[in-house]
Design a protein around this motif. Structure first.
Motif, mmCIF file in Angstrom:
data_model
loop_
_atom_site.group_PDB
_atom_site.id
_atom_site.type_symbol
_atom_site.label_atom_id
_atom_site.label_comp_id
_atom_site.label_asym_id
_atom_site.label_seq_id
_atom_site.Cartn_x
_atom_site.Cartn_y
_atom_site.Cartn_z
ATOM 1 N N VAL A 82 0.823 -1.205 0.000
ATOM 2 C CA VAL A 82 0.000 0.000 0.000
ATOM 3 C C VAL A 82 0.859 1.258 0.000
ATOM 4 N N SER A 83 1.921 1.266 0.812
ATOM 5 C CA SER A 83 2.762 2.461 0.882
ATOM 6 C C SER A 83 3.410 2.756 -0.458
ATOM 7 N N MET A 84 3.853 1.700 -1.158
ATOM 8 C CA MET A 84 4.416 1.896 -2.492
ATOM 9 C C MET A 84 3.351 2.371 -3.478
ATOM 10 N N LEU A 85 2.157 1.847 -3.355
ATOM 11 C CA LEU A 85 1.074 2.219 -4.256
ATOM 12 C C LEU A 85 0.726 3.698 -4.133
ATOM 13 N N LEU A 86 0.773 4.226 -2.916
ATOM 14 C CA LEU A 86 0.338 5.602 -2.686
ATOM 15 C C LEU A 86 1.489 6.612 -2.726
ATOM 16 N N TYR A 87 2.676 6.225 -2.252
ATOM 17 C CA TYR A 87 3.724 7.212 -2.037
ATOM 18 C C TYR A 87 5.003 6.965 -2.830
ATOM 19 N N ALA A 88 4.993 5.998 -3.741
ATOM 20 C CA ALA A 88 6.170 5.811 -4.591
ATOM 21 C C ALA A 88 6.286 6.951 -5.593
ATOM 22 N N ARG A 89 7.483 7.121 -6.139
ATOM 23 C CA ARG A 89 7.700 8.177 -7.122
ATOM 24 C C ARG A 89 6.809 7.941 -8.339
ATOM 25 N N PRO A 90 5.958 8.898 -8.691
ATOM 26 C CA PRO A 90 5.030 8.685 -9.820
ATOM 27 C C PRO A 90 5.777 8.575 -11.140
#
Length: 264
Positions: A82-90
């Protein structure tokens, strides 16, 4: 007085993995887990999972048992992504954004890769130690890994009592149902029973530590072991097999062009 030492045979059960030393299994688990931290990609984790699942016949575990024990890991895997899904570099197409949270093609790919990597990290432990004998594990840690006997005996005592938690949980469930308080309030029942189980664990651990000290398990005298733990050619084969799995997984990621260094 020295206890008689019996050299354990290479194989202690029907499964091929039963003849592999527990210390070798620990080394294989580390070997299969640590290199996966070097890359966050779907290919390496997916290939590692497939190759590990192909080794199920060597473990003596049924497919149903492996899947049942793997279910909690699979359930936790999406939480890790979830953290990667929301806060990873777009990157790529952006599907949704709100404040600091952004869902894009890159974040989705990273979330899937992290979820698969969680499964790939948990699966070796299930396969390698699903049928492990705690006594053989303690003997291997003391004789092969040369760990202090006091630490080893503590690990052995803790491992032997883990199975009691399941019995305690089942007994509490049946007792609550008999009293008519076990059919409603799932979350409340879970946390109340977990607290009671924690109290049981503390009390049992205190009594066990006192009993072991009274019987001299905490002394600094050099201990002897009833079972000799040794390495055999099968351990080398198992270790090379673990190396082959992780090498193939990482090589597949490099060949597919999906290898992504974790700090890049």
């Amino acid at each position: 007085m020295t206890a008689a030492v019996v050299d354990a045979p290479p194989a202690t059960g029907d499964a091929w993995l039963d003849g592999v030393n527990p210390v070798t299994r620990i080394a294989i688990a580390v070997l299969l887990s640590v290199p996966l931290f070097a890359s966050i990609d779907v290919t390496s984790a997916g290939v590692a999972i497939v190759l590990q699942l192909l080794c199920i016949p060597l473990t003596g575990l049924s497919v149903a048992t492996v899947l049942r024990r793997l279910a909690p890991v699979v359930a936790f895997a999406p939480v890790a992504g979830v953290s990667m899904l929301l806060y990873a570099r777009p990157g790529g197409h952006v599907y949704w954004t709100f404040w600091y949270a952004t869902i894009s093609d890159d974040s989705i790919a990273l979330a899937v890769a992290v979820g698969l990597r969680v499964v790939a990290l948990g699966l070796p432990t299930i396969l390698l130690f699903g049928r492990a004998d705690p006594i053989e594990l303690a003997g291997a840690l003391a004789q092969i890994a040369r760990l202090p006997s006091r630490f080893v005996l503590g690990v052995l005592a803790g491992t032997r009592t883990m199975g009691l938690f399941v019995d305690d949980w089942r007994s509490m469930t049946l007792a609550r149902r008999a009293r008519g308080v076990g059919d409603r309030g799932v979350l409340r029942r879970f946390f109340s029973m977990a607290f009671v189980l924690l109290v049981f664990a503390v009390r049992r651990g205190t009594k066990l530590a006192t009993a072991m000290e009274a019987r001299g398990f905490g002394s600094g005298i050099r201990r002897t072991w009833a079972r000799r733990s040794s390495l055999h050619p099968r351990d080398l084969v198992a270790l090379l097999g673990g190396c082959a799995i992780i090498v193939v997984a990482l090589a597949a990621a490099v060949a597919a062009g999906t290898f992504r260094f974790v700090w890049s």
